[in-house]
Design an enzyme around this catalytic site. Structure first.
Site, PDB file in Angstrom:
ATOM      1  N   LYS A 285     -91.485 -17.301 -15.726  1.00  0.00           N
ATOM      2  CA  LYS A 285     -90.581 -16.349 -15.931  1.00  0.00           C
ATOM      3  C   LYS A 285     -89.463 -16.187 -14.939  1.00  0.00           C
ATOM      4  O   LYS A 285     -88.337 -16.076 -15.384  1.00  0.00           O
ATOM      5  CB  LYS A 285     -91.249 -15.059 -15.902  1.00  0.00           C
ATOM      6  CG  LYS A 285     -92.629 -14.527 -16.826  1.00  0.00           C
ATOM      7  CD  LYS A 285     -92.019 -14.906 -18.240  1.00  0.00           C
ATOM      8  CE  LYS A 285     -93.417 -14.710 -19.042  1.00  0.00           C
ATOM      9  NZ  LYS A 285     -93.166 -15.308 -20.431  1.00  0.00           N
TER      10      LYS A 285
ATOM     11  N   GLY B 292     -97.159  -7.534 -19.148  1.00  0.00           N
ATOM     12  CA  GLY B 292     -97.545  -6.443 -18.164  1.00  0.00           C
ATOM     13  C   GLY B 292     -98.422  -6.688 -16.838  1.00  0.00           C
ATOM     14  O   GLY B 292     -98.747  -5.909 -16.240  1.00  0.00           O
TER      15      GLY B 292
ATOM     16  N   TYR C 272     -86.191  -2.074 -10.514  1.00  0.00           N
ATOM     17  CA  TYR C 272     -87.067  -1.403 -11.373  1.00  0.00           C
ATOM     18  C   TYR C 272     -86.292  -0.632 -12.339  1.00  0.00           C
ATOM     19  O   TYR C 272     -85.479   0.330 -11.933  1.00  0.00           O
ATOM     20  CB  TYR C 272     -88.192  -0.689 -10.873  1.00  0.00           C
ATOM     21  CG  TYR C 272     -89.070   0.039 -11.964  1.00  0.00           C
ATOM     22  CD1 TYR C 272     -89.902  -0.572 -12.811  1.00  0.00           C
ATOM     23  CD2 TYR C 272     -89.202   1.443 -11.813  1.00  0.00           C
ATOM     24  CE1 TYR C 272     -90.670  -0.078 -13.683  1.00  0.00           C
ATOM     25  CE2 TYR C 272     -89.770   2.214 -12.990  1.00  0.00           C
ATOM     26  CZ  TYR C 272     -90.609   1.175 -13.819  1.00  0.00           C
ATOM     27  OH  TYR C 272     -91.556   1.934 -14.767  1.00  0.00           O
TER      28      TYR C 272
ATOM     29  N   LYS D  57     -97.838  -3.027 -28.953  1.00  0.00           N
ATOM     30  CA  LYS D  57     -96.609  -2.639 -29.468  1.00  0.00           C
ATOM     31  C   LYS D  57     -97.319  -1.665 -30.821  1.00  0.00           C
ATOM     32  O   LYS D  57     -98.475  -2.191 -31.246  1.00  0.00           O
ATOM     33  CB  LYS D  57     -95.936  -3.467 -30.369  1.00  0.00           C
ATOM     34  CG  LYS D  57     -94.874  -4.038 -29.304  1.00  0.00           C
ATOM     35  CD  LYS D  57     -94.082  -5.135 -29.768  1.00  0.00           C
ATOM     36  CE  LYS D  57     -93.279  -5.999 -28.574  1.00  0.00           C
ATOM     37  NZ  LYS D  57     -92.714  -7.189 -29.055  1.00  0.00           N
TER      38      LYS D  57
ATOM     39  N   ASN E   9     -89.875 -15.102 -26.593  1.00  0.00           N
ATOM     40  CA  ASN E   9     -91.001 -15.661 -26.983  1.00  0.00           C
ATOM     41  C   ASN E   9     -90.654 -16.768 -27.980  1.00  0.00           C
ATOM     42  O   ASN E   9     -89.727 -16.606 -28.847  1.00  0.00           O
ATOM     43  CB  ASN E   9     -91.533 -14.539 -27.990  1.00  0.00           C
ATOM     44  CG  ASN E   9     -91.948 -13.171 -27.015  1.00  0.00           C
ATOM     45  OD1 ASN E   9     -92.357 -13.470 -26.008  1.00  0.00           O
ATOM     46  ND2 ASN E   9     -91.464 -12.152 -27.411  1.00  0.00           N
TER      47      ASN E   9
ATOM     48  N   ARG F 279     -92.107 -18.142 -30.636  1.00  0.00           N
ATOM     49  CA  ARG F 279     -93.060 -18.124 -31.771  1.00  0.00           C
ATOM     50  C   ARG F 279     -92.539 -16.997 -32.644  1.00  0.00           C
ATOM     51  O   ARG F 279     -91.642 -16.293 -32.337  1.00  0.00           O
ATOM     52  CB  ARG F 279     -94.430 -17.633 -31.103  1.00  0.00           C
ATOM     53  CG  ARG F 279     -94.348 -16.223 -30.697  1.00  0.00           C
ATOM     54  CD  ARG F 279     -95.731 -15.356 -30.621  1.00  0.00           C
ATOM     55  NE  ARG F 279     -95.499 -14.003 -30.071  1.00  0.00           N
ATOM     56  CZ  ARG F 279     -95.416 -13.561 -29.019  1.00  0.00           C
ATOM     57  NH1 ARG F 279     -95.370 -14.385 -27.833  1.00  0.00           N
ATOM     58  NH2 ARG F 279     -95.107 -12.540 -28.729  1.00  0.00           N
TER      59      ARG F 279
ATOM     60  N   VAL G 223     -95.419 -10.763 -34.217  1.00  0.00           N
ATOM     61  CA  VAL G 223     -96.060  -9.855 -35.380  1.00  0.00           C
ATOM     62  C   VAL G 223     -95.030  -9.080 -36.238  1.00  0.00           C
ATOM     63  O   VAL G 223     -95.181  -8.916 -37.578  1.00  0.00           O
ATOM     64  CB  VAL G 223     -96.956  -9.034 -34.303  1.00  0.00           C
ATOM     65  CG1 VAL G 223     -97.728  -7.665 -35.637  1.00  0.00           C
ATOM     66  CG2 VAL G 223     -98.150  -9.559 -33.869  1.00  0.00           C
TER      67      VAL G 223
ATOM     68  N   ARG H  77     -98.510  -0.912 -37.138  1.00  0.00           N
ATOM     69  CA  ARG H  77     -99.652  -1.659 -36.924  1.00  0.00           C
ATOM     70  C   ARG H  77    -100.958  -0.786 -37.180  1.00  0.00           C
ATOM     71  O   ARG H  77    -101.075   0.119 -36.518  1.00  0.00           O
ATOM     72  CB  ARG H  77     -99.625  -2.291 -35.531  1.00  0.00           C
ATOM     73  CG  ARG H  77     -98.472  -3.016 -35.195  1.00  0.00           C
ATOM     74  CD  ARG H  77     -98.731  -3.947 -34.001  1.00  0.00           C
ATOM     75  NE  ARG H  77     -97.658  -4.774 -33.469  1.00  0.00           N
ATOM     76  CZ  ARG H  77     -97.488  -5.716 -32.622  1.00  0.00           C
ATOM     77  NH1 ARG H  77     -98.649  -5.983 -32.080  1.00  0.00           N
ATOM     78  NH2 ARG H  77     -96.537  -6.301 -32.392  1.00  0.00           N
TER      79      ARG H  77
HETATM   80  C1  MV4 Z   1     -89.689  -4.241 -16.296  1.00  0.00           C
HETATM   81  C2  MV4 Z   1     -89.586  -2.544 -16.574  1.00  0.00           C
HETATM   82  C3  MV4 Z   1     -88.836  -2.166 -15.538  1.00  0.00           C
HETATM   83  N1  MV4 Z   1     -87.933  -3.100 -14.789  1.00  0.00           N
HETATM   84  N2  MV4 Z   1     -88.822  -4.834 -15.334  1.00  0.00           N
HETATM   85  C4  MV4 Z   1     -93.477  -5.022 -19.068  1.00  0.00           C
HETATM   86  C5  MV4 Z   1     -93.886  -6.431 -19.635  1.00  0.00           C
HETATM   87  C6  MV4 Z   1     -93.458  -7.387 -19.134  1.00  0.00           C
HETATM   88  N3  MV4 Z   1     -92.870  -8.201 -20.167  1.00  0.00           N
HETATM   89  C7  MV4 Z   1     -92.077  -6.664 -18.421  1.00  0.00           C
HETATM   90  N4  MV4 Z   1     -92.464  -5.405 -18.232  1.00  0.00           N
HETATM   91  C8  MV4 Z   1     -91.453  -4.394 -17.668  1.00  0.00           C
HETATM   92  N5  MV4 Z   1     -90.540  -4.853 -17.157  1.00  0.00           N
HETATM   93  C9  MV4 Z   1     -88.078  -4.093 -14.658  1.00  0.00           C
HETATM   94  N6  MV4 Z   1     -87.013  -4.863 -14.013  1.00  0.00           N
HETATM   95  C10 MV4 Z   1     -90.518  -2.347 -17.262  1.00  0.00           C
HETATM   96  C11 MV4 Z   1     -91.581  -2.979 -18.065  1.00  0.00           C
HETATM   97  C12 MV4 Z   1     -92.329  -2.166 -18.717  1.00  0.00           C
HETATM   98  C13 MV4 Z   1     -92.208  -2.436 -20.272  1.00  0.00           C
HETATM   99  C14 MV4 Z   1     -91.406  -3.384 -20.905  1.00  0.00           C
HETATM  100  C15 MV4 Z   1     -91.143  -3.344 -22.065  1.00  0.00           C
HETATM  101  C16 MV4 Z   1     -91.993  -2.549 -23.059  1.00  0.00           C
HETATM  102  C17 MV4 Z   1     -92.949  -1.756 -22.446  1.00  0.00           C
HETATM  103  C18 MV4 Z   1     -93.119  -1.575 -21.167  1.00  0.00           C
HETATM  104  C19 MV4 Z   1     -94.015  -0.921 -20.581  1.00  0.00           C
HETATM  105  C20 MV4 Z   1     -94.095  -0.675 -19.198  1.00  0.00           C
HETATM  106  C21 MV4 Z   1     -93.296  -1.431 -18.232  1.00  0.00           C
END
Ligand code: MV4
Length: 453
Positions: free
Chosen positions: A116, A165, A202, A237, A290, A292, A295, A336
């Protein structure tokens, strides 16, 4: 064009791929574990090869057995579906070594996007908006604290090998930093065998909106608009839709172009998805790519009238794409349906389906591998069907979904149908007023569960 495709997957996606192959006049080989002997993907494929016992590691993840099945049946391509080996760079490379076309990304593309911090660096250089943070990995937590003070709290620590996550920690102030750093490193090392951590600002309460792209072997990439995947629980999801109720035509164009830039930055070939976080001011930031088919691909298919699996197969066979982008003409929503008990913490509910009636009618699509008498094995993920409804407007699509959910009969196991029926009634959902935090406050227990007969 390919003569025969082996489908290295199971369940609804295996069936989905077989269906398109049939329409294209391409032969199909199913592979199956001993737990899946009675599955429809085995019955509907032209040929089927048992590749091992129920445990995925010994069957659907067993590379030597899958390659042997392809050799034995003379398959000239392998479609990996989603999950399992779909983003396994070693498998992609081995297929290439055997002269079998992997219908997916190359090993190099998978590796570039799988790390990443590296993916983020690539996107930054390509001009795709990224979230402010560390340049690559952090060497130690004191370096992290310095960056956090510069960009401002809250920040998030992320595992470079992560995704979905795991290995993430939100940090609100200097005092919390050191502990968060050690626990993120520890978790990432255990989960991924790689404890590399990077830092970013964040984004509070974002939406998860992703761009579907497809690229051919000649460097042409187009986008197929967005899907809103904000309705999720613990990174699973639950509901996806296209278009996103939050996206304006102008933002769609910008995010689509960013998706194309992202794909071009890695010479992407095939179908892929570029995930973005979108904040309340409609700023969007690259999150992951992604490599691929996903879903939730049917919602895109329904709003642009396009068979994504067919296009995936065509570009894998070397057929060029037109290069024009696609805009949604309709509205589609996918629920889903999982064999889980939404009233008891989504506890898995494997077992035999004693009665099954699938909804139908105008605007209703059901992608499933199950039927009355089918036994859901406990070894795999719990998604047993996808209900996709399409209509002229979002409101009509939700109405169709409510109607279809009310017709859907699945007995013998618990399912997430009652959850979806409540979701479709929720005023905030109906208003398009939701973010990735939506499910944290969606309380099922305040409803009696008697009305879901
Ligand atoms: C974040 C974020 C907030 N700020 N990055 C969750 C999975 C991973 N792929 C990245 N994720 C997140 N990254 C920053 N800088 C919040 C999440 C996140 C989230 C993202 C997409 C869908 C659902 C989520 C649920 C919790 C946190």
């Amino acid at each position: 064009m390919f003569k025969k495709i082996l489908i290295a997957n199971r369940g609804e996606i295996a069936l989905r791929i077989i269906r398109t192959c049939k329409e294209m006049g391409i032969g199909t080989v199913a592979v199956y574990s001993t737990a899946d002997r009675d599955s429809l993907h085995v019955r509907f494929a032209d040929e089927a090869v048992c590749i091992g016992p129920a445990v995925s590691k010994d069957s659907y993840l067993n590379i030597p057995n899958i390659i042997a099945a392809a050799e034995l049946t003379n398959a000239d391509a392998i479609h990996p579906g989603y999950g399992f080996l779909s983003e396994n760079s070693r498998f992609s490379a081995i297929c290439a070594d055997y002269g079998i076309k992997f219908i997916g990304a190359t090993a190099e593309q998978i590796e570039k996007m799988g790390d990443k911090a590296h993916a983020k660096e690539t996107m930054k250089n390509a001009g795709v908006p990224i979230i402010p943070g560390s340049d690559g990995l952090l060497n130690d937590f004191t370096e992290g604290i310095k960056i956090a003070q510069e960009i401002g709290y809250p920040v998030i620590l992320k595992a470079t090998a992560g995704g979905g996550g795991r290995g993430m920690r939100i940090v609100w102030n200097d005092g919390e930093f050191e502990n968060a750093w050690h626990s993120a490193r520890q978790e990432a090392g255990t989960a991924f065998g790689n404890d590399g951590i990077y830092l970013e600002k964040y984004i509070e309460d974002p939406r998860h909106i992703e761009i579907q792209i497809i690229g051919d072997q000649y460097g042409t990439v187009c986008h197929l608009s967005e899907r809103d995947c904000s309705i999720q629980r613990r990174h699973q999801k639950l509901v996806e839709e296209a278009p996103s109720p939050f996206i304006t035509p102008e933002l769609r164009r910008k995010m689509g172009e960013a998706g194309i830039l992202a794909a071009k930055a890695v010479n992407y070939e095939g179908a892929g998805t570029v995930e973005f976080l979108v904040d309340k001011h409609r700023n969007f930031y690259f999150m992951e790519m992604n490599t691929r088919i996903q879903v939730e691909h049917p919602v895109t298919e329904e709003v642009i009238s396009f068979d994504l699996i067919k296009e995936q197969i065509k570009v894998a066979a070397g057929i060029p794409i037109s290069g024009k982008n696609y805009e949604p003409k309709l509205h589609a929503i996918e629920c889903r349906i999982n064999a889980e008990d939404p009233f008891h913490n989504f506890r898995p509910s494997p077992g035999t389906i004693t009665n099954f009636h699938s909804p139908g009618g105008h605007g209703v699509r059901v992608d499933t591998h199950v039927y009355a008498g089918y036994t859901i094995p406990p070894h795999y993920d719990s998604m047993i069907a996808k209900l996709i409804c399409v209509a002229q407007t979002r409101e009509e699509a939700i109405n169709t979904m409510e109607r279809a959910l009310s017709e859907f009969v699945i007995e013998g196991v618990k399912t997430t149908i009652p959850l979806h029926r409540r979701l479709m009634k929720d005023p905030n959902f109906r208003a398009g007023n939701f973010t990735t935090k939506f499910m944290e406050t969606f309380d099922l227990s305040e409803y009696p569960d008697e009305d879901d007969e």
